[in-house]
Design an enzyme around this catalytic site. Structure first.
Site, PDB file in Angstrom:
ATOM      1  N   ASP A  78     -35.663  53.669   1.845  1.00 39.67           N
ATOM      2  CA  ASP A  78     -34.556  53.422   2.774  1.00 39.67           C
ATOM      3  C   ASP A  78     -33.216  53.580   2.062  1.00 39.67           C
ATOM      4  OD1 ASP A  78     -34.429  50.928   1.368  1.00 39.67           O
ATOM      5  OD2 ASP A  78     -35.914  50.135   2.780  1.00 39.67           O
ATOM      6  N   ASP A  80     -29.180  52.370   1.695  1.00 45.09           N
ATOM      7  CA  ASP A  80     -28.107  51.413   1.946  1.00 45.09           C
ATOM      8  C   ASP A  80     -26.782  52.092   1.632  1.00 45.09           C
ATOM      9  OD1 ASP A  80     -30.023  49.477   2.464  1.00 45.09           O
ATOM     10  OD2 ASP A  80     -30.114  48.828   0.372  1.00 45.09           O
ATOM     11  N   ASP A 159     -28.054  43.106  -9.303  1.00 47.08           N
ATOM     12  CA  ASP A 159     -28.927  42.547 -10.331  1.00 47.08           C
ATOM     13  C   ASP A 159     -29.025  43.405 -11.601  1.00 47.08           C
ATOM     14  OD1 ASP A 159     -30.365  44.401  -8.839  1.00 47.08           O
ATOM     15  OD2 ASP A 159     -31.958  43.014  -8.250  1.00 47.08           O
TER      16      ASP A 159
HETATM   17  P1  ATP Z   1     -36.456  48.855  -3.023  1.00 48.86           P
HETATM   18  O1  ATP Z   1     -36.546  50.305  -3.278  1.00 48.86           O
HETATM   19  O2  ATP Z   1     -37.678  48.135  -3.373  1.00 48.86           O
HETATM   20  O3  ATP Z   1     -35.916  48.493  -1.659  1.00 48.86           O
HETATM   21  P2  ATP Z   1     -33.882  48.008  -3.857  1.00 48.86           P
HETATM   22  O4  ATP Z   1     -33.224  48.094  -5.203  1.00 48.86           O
HETATM   23  O5  ATP Z   1     -33.289  48.808  -2.768  1.00 48.86           O
HETATM   24  O6  ATP Z   1     -35.391  48.332  -4.079  1.00 48.86           O
HETATM   25  P3  ATP Z   1     -33.392  45.725  -2.210  1.00 48.86           P
HETATM   26  O7  ATP Z   1     -34.067  44.404  -2.211  1.00 48.86           O
HETATM   27  O8  ATP Z   1     -33.521  46.594  -1.021  1.00 48.86           O
HETATM   28  O9  ATP Z   1     -33.906  46.485  -3.504  1.00 48.86           O
HETATM   29  O10 ATP Z   1     -31.864  45.455  -2.527  1.00 48.86           O
HETATM   30  C1  ATP Z   1     -30.862  46.451  -2.458  1.00 48.86           C
HETATM   31  C2  ATP Z   1     -29.834  46.283  -3.574  1.00 48.86           C
HETATM   32  O11 ATP Z   1     -29.159  45.025  -3.421  1.00 48.86           O
HETATM   33  C3  ATP Z   1     -30.425  46.241  -4.992  1.00 48.86           C
HETATM   34  O12 ATP Z   1     -30.556  47.536  -5.510  1.00 48.86           O
HETATM   35  C4  ATP Z   1     -29.400  45.414  -5.738  1.00 48.86           C
HETATM   36  O13 ATP Z   1     -28.299  46.194  -6.099  1.00 48.86           O
HETATM   37  C5  ATP Z   1     -28.938  44.414  -4.685  1.00 48.86           C
HETATM   38  N1  ATP Z   1     -29.720  43.154  -4.715  1.00 48.86           N
HETATM   39  C6  ATP Z   1     -30.775  42.839  -3.938  1.00 48.86           C
HETATM   40  N2  ATP Z   1     -31.229  41.613  -4.210  1.00 48.86           N
HETATM   41  C7  ATP Z   1     -30.457  41.120  -5.177  1.00 48.86           C
HETATM   42  C8  ATP Z   1     -30.408  39.876  -5.885  1.00 48.86           C
HETATM   43  N3  ATP Z   1     -31.294  38.916  -5.651  1.00 48.86           N
HETATM   44  N4  ATP Z   1     -29.442  39.709  -6.811  1.00 48.86           N
HETATM   45  C9  ATP Z   1     -28.534  40.686  -7.051  1.00 48.86           C
HETATM   46  N5  ATP Z   1     -28.531  41.864  -6.442  1.00 48.86           N
HETATM   47  C10 ATP Z   1     -29.464  42.103  -5.503  1.00 48.86           C
HETATM   48 MG    MG Z   2     -33.886  48.749  -0.650  1.00 48.70          MG
END
Ligand code: ATP
Ligand code: MG
Length: 466
Positions: A78, A80, A159
């Site tokens: 997905d 963002d 993060d």
């Molecule tokens: P995935 O591909 O599994 O969705 P993702 O990196 O997109 O991985 P998400 O949980 O969708 O993970 O979160 C999107 C973004 O938001 C992360 O890449 C990070 O930058 C930020 N983020 C999400 N959760 C946290 C957290 N608990 N603390 C700090 N930043 C976070």
């Molecule tokens: Mg994500």
């Protein structure tokens, strides 16, 4: 005219009050020839969103996990988008845009095309809040006034360095605030800022560290990994629903087996999640249970990696199956009849799991359906099989039964029989029914067994978990 001018200024800088500015640095601008992101992997809709925002005078970037995955050459699941437009400003630009969330509003922009609708999540750059809790405890208005920030602040509150990169599809440039691209090359997962402090702020980040390490194959930077042993217990204070979301992401990452091993190595599983305790218990007695769960997880990983869907209900049904079998057997040994013994065991299993992490209700009902279907696969008499294949969740129950066959818990011949039965035409199905009747020797037909069986000796199927 004046209002237009004011609006324009506001657009440039919608952040209301900064709580912090000192902890952000200038980003590195990485051109296409260095990051090598393949534009073909981009979602057309995500590009539409950034383009529309930019046309309206705002800054807009693809951000977070999508940029990480693009830089790894994998297709993100997905997209963002991060922008300096406020949620209201974003909403005005798109036809299908919905404001989501109360504390931190984001906008879901939905696109309908062939297949599933795609939702692009658009969030406004957020400020760094030193004591987010204090701000939340105050009135909502103060929180809202303070929440928007600069792009640099937005990057600093993410993060890991590899999750804090911003990609602009129109210039094909990556803005990298924390050395994410260098860490990608070093295959390192590094927490932004002081890792211990960041884990204390949000203990879920420890689970995220393990998940991303499993998914990318990267190693945790030593300073990022070190505090986990001591701080792991903080996960106990995380609300169950939040924990559930993160564990679900971990299990659905396509690398669940590796991630679960990672949790074990980090000592993050014990006492927190009864479900994981079972899976990770190395004792001789748990070998059978482990082989079932391992197979289920490998199966899930394979499906996800090949782009197929996986139902969370199915997944949790497999993870809790060894526990359920144990309870089912115990009930039967106490003299309960087979089916009531199963239903009672389902309640127990779910109750035990809920003491650690509640599984959402919608998944729970799927699990119950899959489980309660299992004895029906052995009942190949009368109209039962014809009725079973008509049930709406048959496919899930059938897939689950095949897993049981694969670990030898159930005779593989039964699995094959059902596979043939599904594929057969009505005449073929009748023939298969007749073949069960004629099955001789070591396994009496369920009909015969049922007649002979006294309730006291009614045992659940022999399990590999025993
Ligand atoms: P995935 O591909 O599994 O969705 P993702 O990196 O997109 O991985 P998400 O949980 O969708 O993970 O979160 C999107 C973004 O938001 C992360 O890449 C990070 O930058 C930020 N983020 C999400 N959760 C946290 C957290 N608990 N603390 C700090 N930043 C976070
Ligand atoms: Mg994500």
């Amino acid at each position: 005219m004046i209002t237009k001018f004011i609006k324009r200024i506001l657009r440039r800088d919608p952040m209301v009050k900064h709580t912090h500015t000192n902890s952000t640095n200038a980003p590195k601008r990485i051109p296409k020839k260095s990051h090598r992101i393949d534009p073909d992997l981009l979602s057309k809709n995500a590009v539409k969103v950034t383009h529309t925002l930019q046309q309206a005078g705002y800054e807009a970037f693809i951000v977070g996990g999508a940029v990480r995955d693009l830089a790894l050459g994998i297709s993100p699941k997905d997209f963002d988008v991060a922008t300096n437009a406020t949620p209201e400003q974003v909403q005005r630009l798109f036809r299908k845009a919905r404001l989501i969330g109360r504390r931190f509003q984001i906008v879901h922009v939905t696109f309908f095309g062939k297949g599933h609708p795609e939702i692009i999540e658009v969030s406004t750059f957020r400020a760094l809040l030193d004591n987010a809790g204090d701000h939340v405890a105050e009135s909502g208005r103060i929180l809202r006034d303070n929440v928007w920030g600069s792009q640099g602040e937005d990057a600093a509150r993410r993060d890991f360095t590899i999750n804090a990169m911003y990609y602009d599809p129109s210039s094909e440039t990556v803005l990298d605030y924390h050395g994410g691209m260098a860490d990608m090359q070093k295959k390192t997962l590094r927490m932004i800022g002081d890792p211990a402090k960041r884990y204390r702020e949000d203990p879920v980040r420890m689970l995220r560290a393990i998940r991303f390490a499993a998914k990318t194959g990267f190693s945790l930077d030593s300073a990022t990994g070190a505090p986990i042993a001591k701080l792991g217990k903080l996960l106990q204070d995380v609300p169950s629903a939040r924990l559930f979301d993160e564990i679900l992401k971990l299990l659905m990452s396509g690398y669940s087996w590796a991630a679960i091993q990672g949790l074990k190595d980090a000592g993050l599983h014990h006492g927190l999640l009864p479900l994981l305790d079972h899976i990770l218990d190395d004792s001789e007695a748990s070998k059978g249970a482990n082989s079932f769960v391992k197979l289920a997880l490998a199966n899930t990983d394979q499906r996800i990696q090949s782009g197929k869907s996986v139902s969370a209900g199915f997944l949790f049904a497999t993870l809790l199956w060894p526990d359920l079998l144990k309870n089912w057997k115990a009930n039967s040994a106490k003299g309960m009849a087979n089916i009531p013994a199963l239903h009672d065991a389902m309640d127990d299993t779910i109750a035990t799991q809920s003491s650690g992490m509640t599984i959402q209700r919608r998944f729970e009902s799927d699990m119950r359906e899959i489980w309660s279907m299992q004895p029906r696969f052995e009942r190949r008499v009368g109209r039962y099989p014809y009725r079973l294949i008509e049930s709406p969740r048959f496919r899930a129950g059938y897939d689950f039964m095949l897993l049981r066959c694969a670990t030898g818990e159930l005779s593989p011949a039964i699995g094959q029989w059902w596979t043939d039965f599904i594929a057969a035409d009505p005449t073929g199905q009748d023939e298969l029914m007749a073949s069960v009747k004629n099955e001789s020797g070591n396994s009496p037909s369920p009909a015969k067994r049922r007649r002979r069986r006294k309730p006291k000796s009614a045992l659940p199927p022999e399990s590999a978990a025993s």
